[in-house]
Design a protein around this motif. Structure first.
Motif, PDB file in Angstrom:
ATOM      1  N   LEU A  56      -6.267   0.366  -0.223  1.00 15.67           N
ATOM      2  CA  LEU A  56      -4.858   0.986  -0.469  1.00 15.67           C
ATOM      3  C   LEU A  56      -4.251   1.885   0.677  1.00 15.67           C
ATOM      4  CD1 LEU A  56      -2.376   1.623  -2.328  1.00 15.67           C
ATOM      5  CD2 LEU A  56      -3.859   3.511  -3.384  1.00 15.67           C
ATOM      6  N   PHE A  57      -5.338   2.542   1.121  1.00 18.01           N
ATOM      7  CA  PHE A  57      -5.094   3.510   2.421  1.00 18.01           C
ATOM      8  C   PHE A  57      -5.192   2.831   3.616  1.00 18.01           C
ATOM      9  CE2 PHE A  57      -5.874   6.245  -1.151  1.00 18.01           C
ATOM     10  CZ  PHE A  57      -4.862   7.134  -1.528  1.00 18.01           C
ATOM     11  N   GLU A  58      -6.210   1.785   3.682  1.00 15.69           N
ATOM     12  CA  GLU A  58      -6.207   1.416   5.177  1.00 15.69           C
ATOM     13  C   GLU A  58      -6.131  -0.248   4.891  1.00 15.69           C
ATOM     14  OE1 GLU A  58     -10.071   2.888   6.388  1.00 15.69           O
ATOM     15  OE2 GLU A  58      -9.354   4.451   4.944  1.00 15.69           O
ATOM     16  N   PRO A  59      -4.912  -0.507   4.591  1.00 12.52           N
ATOM     17  CA  PRO A  59      -4.734  -2.110   4.432  1.00 12.52           C
ATOM     18  C   PRO A  59      -4.430  -2.815   5.713  1.00 12.52           C
ATOM     19  CG  PRO A  59      -2.731  -1.000   3.758  1.00 12.52           C
ATOM     20  CD  PRO A  59      -3.803  -0.161   4.295  1.00 12.52           C
ATOM     21  N   ALA A  75      -4.750 -13.048   4.221  1.00 12.78           N
ATOM     22  CA  ALA A  75      -4.976 -12.326   2.928  1.00 12.78           C
ATOM     23  C   ALA A  75      -4.280 -11.236   3.023  1.00 12.78           C
ATOM     24  CB  ALA A  75      -6.522 -12.002   3.025  1.00 12.78           C
ATOM     25  N   ILE A  76      -3.572 -10.881   1.985  1.00 15.23           N
ATOM     26  CA  ILE A  76      -2.730  -9.672   1.821  1.00 15.23           C
ATOM     27  C   ILE A  76      -3.361  -8.517   1.060  1.00 15.23           C
ATOM     28  CG2 ILE A  76      -0.348  -8.825   0.781  1.00 15.23           C
ATOM     29  CD1 ILE A  76       0.000 -10.966   2.922  1.00 15.23           C
ATOM     30  N   ASP A  77      -3.507  -7.331   1.642  1.00 21.85           N
ATOM     31  CA  ASP A  77      -4.287  -6.300   0.861  1.00 21.85           C
ATOM     32  C   ASP A  77      -3.311  -5.599  -0.214  1.00 21.85           C
ATOM     33  OD1 ASP A  77      -6.877  -6.664   2.020  1.00 21.85           O
ATOM     34  OD2 ASP A  77      -6.665  -4.958   3.481  1.00 21.85           O
ATOM     35  N   VAL A  78      -2.117  -5.216   0.423  1.00 23.47           N
ATOM     36  CA  VAL A  78      -0.900  -4.420  -0.528  1.00 23.47           C
ATOM     37  C   VAL A  78       0.251  -5.256  -0.320  1.00 23.47           C
ATOM     38  CG1 VAL A  78       0.164  -2.229  -0.469  1.00 23.47           C
ATOM     39  CG2 VAL A  78      -2.253  -2.247   0.051  1.00 23.47           C
ATOM     40  N   VAL A  79       0.912  -5.223  -1.781  1.00 22.14           N
ATOM     41  CA  VAL A  79       2.186  -5.620  -1.721  1.00 22.14           C
ATOM     42  C   VAL A  79       3.014  -4.313  -2.233  1.00 22.14           C
ATOM     43  CG1 VAL A  79       3.579  -6.751  -3.241  1.00 22.14           C
ATOM     44  CG2 VAL A  79       1.929  -7.946  -2.285  1.00 22.14           C
ATOM     45  N   TYR A  88      -3.795  -4.571  -3.973  1.00 23.15           N
ATOM     46  CA  TYR A  88      -3.056  -3.402  -4.648  1.00 23.15           C
ATOM     47  C   TYR A  88      -1.785  -3.694  -4.731  1.00 23.15           C
ATOM     48  CZ  TYR A  88      -6.765  -0.156  -4.896  1.00 23.15           C
ATOM     49  OH  TYR A  88      -8.005   0.217  -5.245  1.00 23.15           O
ATOM     50  N   ASN A  89      -0.798  -3.308  -5.577  1.00 22.23           N
ATOM     51  CA  ASN A  89       0.749  -3.514  -5.957  1.00 22.23           C
ATOM     52  C   ASN A  89       1.271  -2.068  -5.928  1.00 22.23           C
ATOM     53  OD1 ASN A  89       3.266  -4.537  -6.042  1.00 22.23           O
ATOM     54  ND2 ASN A  89       2.378  -6.546  -6.985  1.00 22.23           N
ATOM     55  N   LEU A  90       2.110  -1.988  -5.068  1.00 16.38           N
ATOM     56  CA  LEU A  90       2.612  -0.443  -5.245  1.00 16.38           C
ATOM     57  C   LEU A  90       4.089  -0.934  -5.631  1.00 16.38           C
ATOM     58  CD1 LEU A  90       2.431   0.821  -1.641  1.00 16.38           C
ATOM     59  CD2 LEU A  90       0.835   0.988  -3.252  1.00 16.38           C
ATOM     60  N   ILE A  91       4.467  -0.535  -6.900  1.00  9.64           N
ATOM     61  CA  ILE A  91       5.639  -1.179  -7.869  1.00  9.64           C
ATOM     62  C   ILE A  91       6.525   0.149  -7.743  1.00  9.64           C
ATOM     63  CG2 ILE A  91       6.713  -1.946  -9.741  1.00  9.64           C
ATOM     64  CD1 ILE A  91       4.121  -3.181 -10.428  1.00  9.64           C
ATOM     65  N   ILE A  92       7.647   0.044  -6.643  1.00  4.59           N
ATOM     66  CA  ILE A  92       8.550   1.177  -6.548  1.00  4.59           C
ATOM     67  C   ILE A  92       9.634   0.933  -7.820  1.00  4.59           C
ATOM     68  CG2 ILE A  92      10.372   1.712  -5.146  1.00  4.59           C
ATOM     69  CD1 ILE A  92       8.559   1.312  -2.838  1.00  4.59           C
ATOM     70  N   THR A  93       9.736  -0.084  -8.125  1.00  2.00           N
ATOM     71  CA  THR A  93      10.806  -0.424  -9.222  1.00  2.00           C
ATOM     72  C   THR A  93      10.757   0.511 -10.481  1.00  2.00           C
ATOM     73  OG1 THR A  93      10.617  -2.759  -8.564  1.00  2.00           O
ATOM     74  CG2 THR A  93      11.930  -2.278 -10.483  1.00  2.00           C
ATOM     75  N   SER A  94      11.992   0.820 -10.668  1.00  6.30           N
ATOM     76  CA  SER A  94      12.155   2.000 -12.053  1.00  6.30           C
ATOM     77  C   SER A  94      12.466   0.946 -13.170  1.00  6.30           C
ATOM     78  CB  SER A  94      13.218   2.845 -11.882  1.00  6.30           C
ATOM     79  OG  SER A  94      13.027   3.502 -10.723  1.00  6.30           O
ATOM     80  N   GLU A 113      -4.242   7.619   7.853  1.00 16.14           N
ATOM     81  CA  GLU A 113      -5.682   6.754   8.411  1.00 16.14           C
ATOM     82  C   GLU A 113      -5.028   5.443   9.235  1.00 16.14           C
ATOM     83  OE1 GLU A 113      -8.237   8.691   7.620  1.00 16.14           O
ATOM     84  OE2 GLU A 113      -9.426   7.399   9.252  1.00 16.14           O
ATOM     85  N   SER A 114      -3.902   4.753   8.551  1.00 15.87           N
ATOM     86  CA  SER A 114      -3.692   3.490   9.197  1.00 15.87           C
ATOM     87  C   SER A 114      -2.152   3.629   9.723  1.00 15.87           C
ATOM     88  CB  SER A 114      -3.674   2.406   8.046  1.00 15.87           C
ATOM     89  OG  SER A 114      -3.113   2.844   6.848  1.00 15.87           O
ATOM     90  N   ALA A 115      -1.642   4.833   9.923  1.00 18.15           N
ATOM     91  CA  ALA A 115      -0.532   5.246  10.287  1.00 18.15           C
ATOM     92  C   ALA A 115       0.856   4.202   9.400  1.00 18.15           C
ATOM     93  CB  ALA A 115      -0.075   4.779  11.794  1.00 18.15           C
ATOM     94  N   MET A 116       0.732   4.236   8.154  1.00 18.63           N
ATOM     95  CA  MET A 116       1.395   3.469   7.368  1.00 18.63           C
ATOM     96  C   MET A 116       2.249   4.303   6.389  1.00 18.63           C
ATOM     97  SD  MET A 116      -0.169   1.379   4.110  1.00 18.63           S
ATOM     98  CE  MET A 116      -0.377   2.811   3.035  1.00 18.63           C
TER      99      MET A 116
END
Ligand code: COA
Length: 706
Positions: free
Chosen positions: A7-10, A67-71, A94-100, A137-140
């Motif tokens: 999640l932090f270093e994808p 390969a996709i680590d994070v969406v 990992y999927n970061l769901i921004i949607t409300s 850590e990953s400048a993300m």
């Protein structure tokens, strides 16, 4: 399950809903990722294809041959499940769901469907309803925040998105560098405990700052935060009062436990620094991230003004900072650098004439003396010490202190020049405050945290209890559809747990009554035993302080007559003969299962005024002996146990032992939901304590199996 490191270093991030439209969130996320210098690969996903900010856009996740680590999901709620499904099937970690538009507006089922699908297919979900994740850590910068986040050593985990976004802006103004900022939103899967695990072991993070509204799994959170505070300071802003906790339970332990009091007690117990305001949280986090530990338990104040010195002394008391007070040593150390009309008593007053050289001399003395653990330097604006010099002296002094590993901080009061100097110094991370209390609170928190590290103890106290007979008693009550124990059943449970209760026995006739009283020893108390007579005293069913056989015989006859007259239909099972207890210090001990935090314990001043006095303290179980003592000492009535006005000290060991036994009982017997002893009569040292009145409530719901 995927390691949280992904999640932090994808290695790669796909943005579902990436858009060419600069007003859209899907555009902002891609633009932040590019601007922050993220080194992995960014894949915009948009059904129309084309390109977004110069990157080729893919029509769907299936089209990406990597390969996709994070969406990062930025499409409307109604499309999210299908997208989540496609991502999970494609092996996204990992999927970061921004949607409300999920549980925060009552759409709980859809949120659960998403969480279930993700979890059952090995994809973890952050959110929904979040602003994203930044990781130095990953400048993300996978957020739709304002961008330009300063990399650094403070990690922020926030439940509130809007506040989190605002915090990003504020960190820039305050020159606070972030190792990460994560928005957890509705926490349908990843929660604070997951993130704490990573942040605790991550070297870059020196301080963790959390904004929490509600805690879903208290025991897991407690464990994670305890692990974290062993390694680094954790500052928590906890807002919102849980309704569940506020529902008055049928015991004092429940009704006395304002949920916020429990939160407060448990956070402290875990070594957390709880801040009420964002400003405090930021000040503490920044100071603790940059400051070495105090080198001794005592600090000095150096000032050019008496008033501000007194204020700082008051603040030190409020924030539990001990001031070094060996007058002889102080005189010897500071006399050479203090004018004769100043003061070498702590606060050291180098007087209004002091300029850079005088400050430098006094602060060098405290820097080099071993017994002084930290310095607080105060400055009221004067004409003798100009702001430009102040800036230089403070910066140099700060660097010297950091080189030698001793904490220092500054508070200055004055006009525009001084305010400007504060801003400039803060940009260089020199800890200067325009308010004495703000400054002292930072040092107070540093001391508090290092005391916690030094003294906290994880050797938990427990006793072995045979719960078979206790379970049988509880099951007997439940079989009668009764979710509380009768007084005699509660006494039996106490006996099984090894908690002393007054001696008692039931007599069915006069000879038995005399026999029981002789065995127990005089004086005794007699009470009618009848499930049909609830208010025994009203019915004339109670006799106190019976000194001999004759009084027992008279009382037996009187009780029988009174009760029959009071309720001729009542079935009278007999009369209970009990030891007449001497009065001494009345305490209360309660143990219950808190809806959020699991098993908790309460100790305080007992008796009939318990609700009025509210002199109680709480802790989460399990407890170390040190923590039990700190709970006892926290109450205002603690001096009563030490003995007042020439009294002997009370039997503290018995109190501790009862607390341990009650805690073990609650932890081992899931059928019990609340136990309360009030009063626990505590006698002089060596004479023990006795549980006079015991109330036990049973679990009605699924918590029984927990
Ligand atoms: N896959 C990929 N892209 C898709 C898609 C899918 N299944 N479905 C739609 N899209 C595209 C759209 O075509 C659009 O791209 P376009 O601009 O090229 O047409 C883009 O995704 C966004 O969709 P759109 O319908 O324009 O939505 P939006 O940008 O107006 O709103 C959200 C989407 C997620 C921002 C909005 O639903 C929302 O939840 N807003 C609140 C977010 C928030 O505040 N979160 C909490 C913060 S603390």
């Amino acid at each position: 399950m995927s390691s949280i490191k992904h999640l932090f270093e994808p290695r790669s991030i796909a943005v579902v809903g990436a858009s060419k439209d600069p007003k859209k969130i899907g555009y902002k996320v891609v633009s932040n990722l590019l601007a922050s210098g993220y080194q992995g690969t960014v894949y915009p996903i948009n059904p129309s294809g084309g390109d977004v900010l110069g990157l080729k856009a893919y029509a769907s996740i299936e089209d990406i041959n990597d390969a996709i680590d994070v969406v990062c999901t930025t499409i409307p709620a109604k499309f999210v499940f299908d997208s989540v499904k496609a991502c999970a099937d494609r092996g996204v970690k990992y999927n970061l769901i921004i949607t409300s538009g999920f549980s925060e507006v009552g759409n709980t089922e859809e949120e659960q469907r998403i969480a279930d699908y993700g979890l059952s297919h090995g994809m973890r979900i952050v959110g929904p309803n979040i602003f994203g994740v930044y990781s130095a850590e990953s400048a993300m910068d996978a957020t739709f925040g304002p961008g330009g986040i300063l990399p650094g050593s403070v990690a922020i985990v926030t439940q509130s998105g809007a506040l989190g976004l605002a915090m990003i802006g504020k960190t820039k103004v305050e020159n606070i560098g972030l190792s990460t900022i994560v928005s957890v939103g509705n926490k349908c899967d990843v929660d604070e405990a997951d993130l704490l695990g990573y942040l605790t072991s991550q070297k870059r993070t020196k301080v963790i700052l959390m904004y929490i509204e509600g805690i879903k799994n208290g025991p897991r959170f407690i464990e994670a935060v305890k692990q974290a505070t062993r390694k680094k300071p954790v500052v928590v802003i906890k807002s919102g009062r849980s309704e569940r906790g506020a529902v008055a339970a049928a015991s004092h332990t429940g009704s006395l436990a304002g949920s916020d009091e429990i939160v407060d007690a448990i956070l402290k117990q875990c070594g957390v620094l709880r801040a009420e305001s964002i400003q405090d949280a930021f000040n503490w986090a920044k100071y603790l991230a940059n400051s070495p530990p105090p080198t001794s338990d005592q600090a000095v104040i150096i000032t050019n003004g008496g008033g501000i010195g007194v204020m700082a002394t008051d603040a030190c008391e409020q924030y539990q900072i001990d001031l070094y007070d060996d007058g002889k040593v102080l005189k010897k150390l500071f006399e050479p650098v203090t004018p004769s009309f100043g003061s070498t008593k702590n606060p050291i007053d180098i007087t209004g004439g002091a300029a850079g050289a005088e400050y430098d001399a006094a602060l060098s003395v405290s820097l080099s003396h071993k017994a002084i653990g930290a310095s607080i330097a105060l400055y009221c604006e004067t004409a003798t010490f100009l702001a430009a010099d102040l800036e230089r002296v403070l910066e140099n002094t700060y660097r010297n202190y950091m080189e030698k590993g001793k904490p220092i901080l500054f508070a200055t009061v004055g006009g525009e020049d001084i305010e400007n100097a504060i801003v400039k110094l803060n940009r260089k991370n020199v800890p200067v405050f325009g308010d004495v209390y703000e400054a002292v609170s930072c040092l107070g928190k540093l001391y508090w945290y290092h005391r916690y590290l030094k003294y906290h103890d994880e050797k938990y106290e427990e006793t072995k209890i045979d719960i078979k007979p206790i379970t049988a008693i509880c099951e007997g009550a439940i079989a009668q559809d009764r979710y509380f124990l009768l007084a005699n059943e509660a006494q039996q449970v106490m006996a099984c747990a090894g908690i002393p209760v007054p001696q008692s026995a039931v007599a069915h006739n006069i000879p038995e009554a005399v026999d029981r009283a002789d065995t127990i020893g005089y004086p005794v108390v007699m009470k009618v035993v009848s499930k049909d007579i609830i208010h025994k005293s009203d019915a004339g069913g109670v006799a106190l302080n019976l000194e001999n056989k004759e009084e027992v015989i008279d009382a037996y006859q009187a009780i029988m007559q009174n009760c029959k007259a009071y309720n001729p239909e009542a079935t009278i099972e007999g009369v209970e003969i009990a030891e007449m207890l001497k009065r001494d210090v009345e305490t209360i001990i309660g143990a219950r299962r808190d809806a959020t935090f699991g098993p908790i314990i309460m100790f305080g001043l007992g008796g009939i005024y318990v609700e009025v006095m509210k002199d109680v303290a709480f802790r989460a179980l399990p407890l170390s002996r040190r923590e039990i003592m700190s709970m006892i000492k926290q109450t205002r009535s603690y001096p009563l146990l030490l003995g007042v006005r020439g009294e002997e000290q009370k039997d503290m060991e018995s109190v501790i032992s009862c607390i341990i036994k009650l805690g073990s009982l609650l932890q081992r017997c899931p059928l019990i939901s609340d136990i309360e002893i009030n009063p626990l009569m505590v006698y002089e040292q060596g004479l023990g304590a006795k549980a006079v009145d015991v109330r036990i409530l049973l679990s009605k719901d699924e918590r029984r199996s927990s």
